[in-house]
Design a protein around this motif. Structure first.
Motif, PDB file in Angstrom:
ATOM      1  N   MET A 113      32.105  47.822 -88.244  1.00 55.46           N
ATOM      2  CA  MET A 113      33.152  47.247 -89.093  1.00 55.46           C
ATOM      3  C   MET A 113      32.841  45.789 -89.434  1.00 55.46           C
ATOM      4  O   MET A 113      33.031  45.349 -90.568  1.00 55.46           O
ATOM      5  CB  MET A 113      34.511  47.369 -88.420  1.00 55.46           C
ATOM      6  CG  MET A 113      35.020  48.784 -88.301  1.00 55.46           C
ATOM      7  SD  MET A 113      36.748  48.918 -87.719  1.00 55.46           S
ATOM      8  CE  MET A 113      36.654  48.199 -86.080  1.00 55.46           C
ATOM      9  N   ALA A 114      32.337  45.033 -88.454  1.00 52.92           N
ATOM     10  CA  ALA A 114      32.007  43.630 -88.697  1.00 52.92           C
ATOM     11  C   ALA A 114      30.898  43.488 -89.727  1.00 52.92           C
ATOM     12  O   ALA A 114      30.853  42.496 -90.466  1.00 52.92           O
ATOM     13  CB  ALA A 114      31.593  42.960 -87.386  1.00 52.92           C
ATOM     14  N   CYS A 115      30.016  44.468 -89.775  1.00 51.36           N
ATOM     15  CA  CYS A 115      28.909  44.440 -90.738  1.00 51.36           C
ATOM     16  C   CYS A 115      29.295  45.044 -92.084  1.00 51.36           C
ATOM     17  O   CYS A 115      28.439  45.168 -92.983  1.00 51.36           O
ATOM     18  CB  CYS A 115      27.709  45.184 -90.169  1.00 51.36           C
ATOM     19  SG  CYS A 115      26.923  44.364 -88.758  1.00 51.36           S
ATOM     20  N   VAL A 131      41.159  51.444 -81.902  1.00 53.29           N
ATOM     21  CA  VAL A 131      40.200  50.380 -82.208  1.00 53.29           C
ATOM     22  C   VAL A 131      40.035  50.197 -83.712  1.00 53.29           C
ATOM     23  O   VAL A 131      40.020  49.070 -84.216  1.00 53.29           O
ATOM     24  CB  VAL A 131      38.833  50.691 -81.548  1.00 53.29           C
ATOM     25  CG1 VAL A 131      37.773  49.676 -81.994  1.00 53.29           C
ATOM     26  CG2 VAL A 131      38.964  50.681 -80.035  1.00 53.29           C
ATOM     27  N   CYS A 132      39.923  51.295 -84.448  1.00 54.71           N
ATOM     28  CA  CYS A 132      39.580  51.221 -85.876  1.00 54.71           C
ATOM     29  C   CYS A 132      40.795  51.225 -86.805  1.00 54.71           C
ATOM     30  O   CYS A 132      40.693  50.743 -87.938  1.00 54.71           O
ATOM     31  CB  CYS A 132      38.664  52.385 -86.254  1.00 54.71           C
ATOM     32  SG  CYS A 132      37.107  52.434 -85.351  1.00 54.71           S
ATOM     33  N   GLU A 158      34.986  49.775 -96.127  1.00 58.75           N
ATOM     34  CA  GLU A 158      34.182  48.606 -95.749  1.00 58.75           C
ATOM     35  C   GLU A 158      35.053  47.348 -95.685  1.00 58.75           C
ATOM     36  O   GLU A 158      34.952  46.555 -94.744  1.00 58.75           O
ATOM     37  CB  GLU A 158      33.035  48.420 -96.742  1.00 58.75           C
ATOM     38  CG  GLU A 158      31.964  49.493 -96.651  1.00 58.75           C
ATOM     39  CD  GLU A 158      30.948  49.417 -97.785  1.00 58.75           C
ATOM     40  OE1 GLU A 158      29.893  50.067 -97.674  1.00 58.75           O
ATOM     41  OE2 GLU A 158      31.223  48.719 -98.785  1.00 58.75           O
ATOM     42  N   ALA A 159      35.911  47.176 -96.671  1.00 59.06           N
ATOM     43  CA  ALA A 159      36.784  45.992 -96.705  1.00 59.06           C
ATOM     44  C   ALA A 159      37.784  46.023 -95.549  1.00 59.06           C
ATOM     45  O   ALA A 159      38.023  45.003 -94.888  1.00 59.06           O
ATOM     46  CB  ALA A 159      37.509  45.916 -98.042  1.00 59.06           C
ATOM     47  N   ARG A 160      38.357  47.184 -95.301  1.00 57.52           N
ATOM     48  CA  ARG A 160      39.294  47.300 -94.179  1.00 57.52           C
ATOM     49  C   ARG A 160      38.589  47.017 -92.844  1.00 57.52           C
ATOM     50  O   ARG A 160      39.148  46.378 -91.948  1.00 57.52           O
ATOM     51  CB  ARG A 160      39.901  48.701 -94.145  1.00 57.52           C
ATOM     52  CG  ARG A 160      40.877  48.993 -95.274  1.00 57.52           C
ATOM     53  CD  ARG A 160      41.349  50.436 -95.187  1.00 57.52           C
ATOM     54  NE  ARG A 160      42.280  50.777 -96.257  1.00 57.52           N
ATOM     55  CZ  ARG A 160      42.731  52.001 -96.489  1.00 57.52           C
ATOM     56  NH1 ARG A 160      42.346  53.005 -95.699  1.00 57.52           N
ATOM     57  NH2 ARG A 160      43.564  52.239 -97.478  1.00 57.52           N
ATOM     58  N   ALA A 179      37.680  43.956 -87.906  1.00 57.02           N
ATOM     59  CA  ALA A 179      36.747  43.410 -86.915  1.00 57.02           C
ATOM     60  C   ALA A 179      37.077  41.983 -86.525  1.00 57.02           C
ATOM     61  O   ALA A 179      36.670  41.514 -85.445  1.00 57.02           O
ATOM     62  CB  ALA A 179      35.321  43.483 -87.461  1.00 57.02           C
ATOM     63  N   GLU A 180      37.827  41.282 -87.357  1.00 57.86           N
ATOM     64  CA  GLU A 180      38.188  39.900 -87.040  1.00 57.86           C
ATOM     65  C   GLU A 180      39.050  39.808 -85.779  1.00 57.86           C
ATOM     66  O   GLU A 180      39.130  38.760 -85.143  1.00 57.86           O
ATOM     67  CB  GLU A 180      38.941  39.274 -88.220  1.00 57.86           C
ATOM     68  CG  GLU A 180      38.076  39.031 -89.450  1.00 57.86           C
ATOM     69  CD  GLU A 180      36.965  38.040 -89.178  1.00 57.86           C
ATOM     70  OE1 GLU A 180      37.223  37.023 -88.504  1.00 57.86           O
ATOM     71  OE2 GLU A 180      35.825  38.297 -89.610  1.00 57.86           O
ATOM     72  N   ALA A 181      39.673  40.908 -85.410  1.00 53.43           N
ATOM     73  CA  ALA A 181      40.540  40.901 -84.224  1.00 53.43           C
ATOM     74  C   ALA A 181      39.744  40.907 -82.927  1.00 53.43           C
ATOM     75  O   ALA A 181      40.306  40.674 -81.853  1.00 53.43           O
ATOM     76  CB  ALA A 181      41.475  42.108 -84.255  1.00 53.43           C
ATOM     77  N   PHE A 182      38.436  41.170 -83.021  1.00 52.12           N
ATOM     78  CA  PHE A 182      37.624  41.335 -81.817  1.00 52.12           C
ATOM     79  C   PHE A 182      36.566  40.246 -81.716  1.00 52.12           C
ATOM     80  O   PHE A 182      35.757  40.076 -82.628  1.00 52.12           O
ATOM     81  CB  PHE A 182      36.933  42.704 -81.827  1.00 52.12           C
ATOM     82  CG  PHE A 182      37.880  43.871 -81.930  1.00 52.12           C
ATOM     83  CD1 PHE A 182      38.477  44.402 -80.803  1.00 52.12           C
ATOM     84  CD2 PHE A 182      38.168  44.430 -83.169  1.00 52.12           C
ATOM     85  CE1 PHE A 182      39.351  45.472 -80.900  1.00 52.12           C
ATOM     86  CE2 PHE A 182      39.027  45.508 -83.275  1.00 52.12           C
ATOM     87  CZ  PHE A 182      39.634  46.027 -82.137  1.00 52.12           C
ATOM     88  N   SER A 183      36.582  39.528 -80.611  1.00 57.79           N
ATOM     89  CA  SER A 183      35.519  38.552 -80.336  1.00 57.79           C
ATOM     90  C   SER A 183      35.421  38.365 -78.835  1.00 57.79           C
ATOM     91  O   SER A 183      36.419  38.500 -78.109  1.00 57.79           O
ATOM     92  CB  SER A 183      35.797  37.216 -81.025  1.00 57.79           C
ATOM     93  OG  SER A 183      36.797  36.490 -80.339  1.00 57.79           O
TER      94      SER A 183
END
Length: 333
Positions: free
Chosen positions: A252-254, A269-270, A304-306, A311-315
């Motif tokens: 998702m981040a990619c 997760v998704c 892809e946009a979603r 993915a911004e929620a995960f770091s």
């Protein structure tokens, strides 16, 4: 279930931490604890010690169950755990008994029921796995907390999907039944005019013939994997059970569309950033959905946009900050 932190934490006092990274072989669990450790140690009051006896707090990579865990388990050291997976709680007792190589999981269940009362806090990467541990494993609910895993900042959208030579990416590192590998192979055969890229060591030892459209790459460097994510039309992981699924977040981040199932944690997760198959075992259905992602640019672009937003929620920084708050609560509150 305990609260999530609301502010970036700093430990109240200088704190010596022992991290359980002493593994004989690489694993996704080891990778995760190393990522957490690297960010935790950026806190001005956190420092690492080599021996658990010298620590103010120990951070284990699983609920204690191994012989080498006995000493720390019997000690009075404050203990925090990052618990991965949950396969041993997901499978029924009958399923585990039917597979001789899986009977060890029954022993793990029994040990966990006892030893899970020792840690002050047990972090689970999803609510799904936390609930399994509590309801099926007897893990004390008041000692559990959902702490999502993260992703490396290297995983980001660096280029467009390759529409001139489209391919589907499959990131699977073992043949555990939950990975649903036979269905993956059937789907490749169904979608014979589309290339499937299969990185990792597992496929080189696959005991059966693979379809001609399967491209087995062997081990690849992380930068190559990131390039595959960026160019792939989709990540395809029809899992039967997943505790978290780092490849989902990485894809998702990619900016890569994800095709998976609703089994286990993928939906948590998704969210709406993935395309879900109805039947995890139906290769024909899977092939049709993958073909749509390969051929329908507009549909793929929506996912892809979603995914990029999700993915911004995960770091790893967020994950580590949560654990820092946990340490502070356990030691100083």
């Amino acid at each position: 279930m305990l609260r999530e932190p609301t502010t970036t934490p700093t430990l109240a006092e200088p704190t010596a931490i022992w991290f359980d990274t002493h593994y004989d072989s690489k694993s996704s669990g080891l990778y995760c604890i190393e990522q957490i450790k690297s960010y935790v140690l950026e806190d001005e009051h956190a420092f690492e010690v080599d021996e658990w006896r010298d620590a103010d707090l120990v951070h284990l990579n699983t609920i204690p169950f191994r012989r080498r865990d006995v000493g720390v388990w019997r000690s009075s050291k404050p203990m925090v755990v990052t618990q991965h997976g949950g396969y041993h709680w997901w499978r029924s007792r009958r399923d585990l008994l039917e597979r001789p190589d899986h009977r060890i999981f029954l022993l793990m269940r029994a040990i966990f029921r006892l030893t899970s009362r020792r840690p002050q806090r047990i972090g689970f990467s999803t609510e799904y796995t936390r609930r399994l541990a509590v309801e099926r494993g007897g893990v004390p609910a008041d000692r559990t907390q959902v702490i999502p895993l993260g992703r490396s900042e290297e995983y980001e959208d660096k280029g467009p999907t390759d529409t001139a030579d489209p391919f589907v990416l499959v990131v699977v590192n073992n043949r555990n039944p939950r990975k649903n590998v036979p269905t993956i192979v059937e789907t490749m055969a169904e979608l014979s005019d589309v290339r499937f890229v299969l990185p990792g060591k597992m496929w080189a030892d696959y005991p059966h013939d693979l379809p001609s459209n399967a491209e087995v790459t062997g081990y690849v460097a992380e930068e190559t994997l990131i390039d595959y994510y960026n160019r792939a039309s989709a990540l395809y992981l029809p899992t039967l059970y997943e505790g978290f699924g780092l490849p989902f977040v990485e894809a998702m981040a990619c900016g890569t569309a994800v095709v998976t199932t609703r089994r286990g944690s993928p939906l948590e997760v998704c969210g709406d950033a993935a395309a879900y198959v109805d039947d995890p075992m139906d290769a024909t259905e899977h092939a049709a959905l993958l073909r749509r992602l390969v051929e329908d640019d507009d549909y793929r672009a929506v996912l892809e946009a979603r995914g990029r937003e999700r993915a911004e929620a995960f770091s790893w920084e967020k994950t580590a900050n949560t654990y820092l708050q946990v340490y502070d609560d356990v030691l100083y509150q």
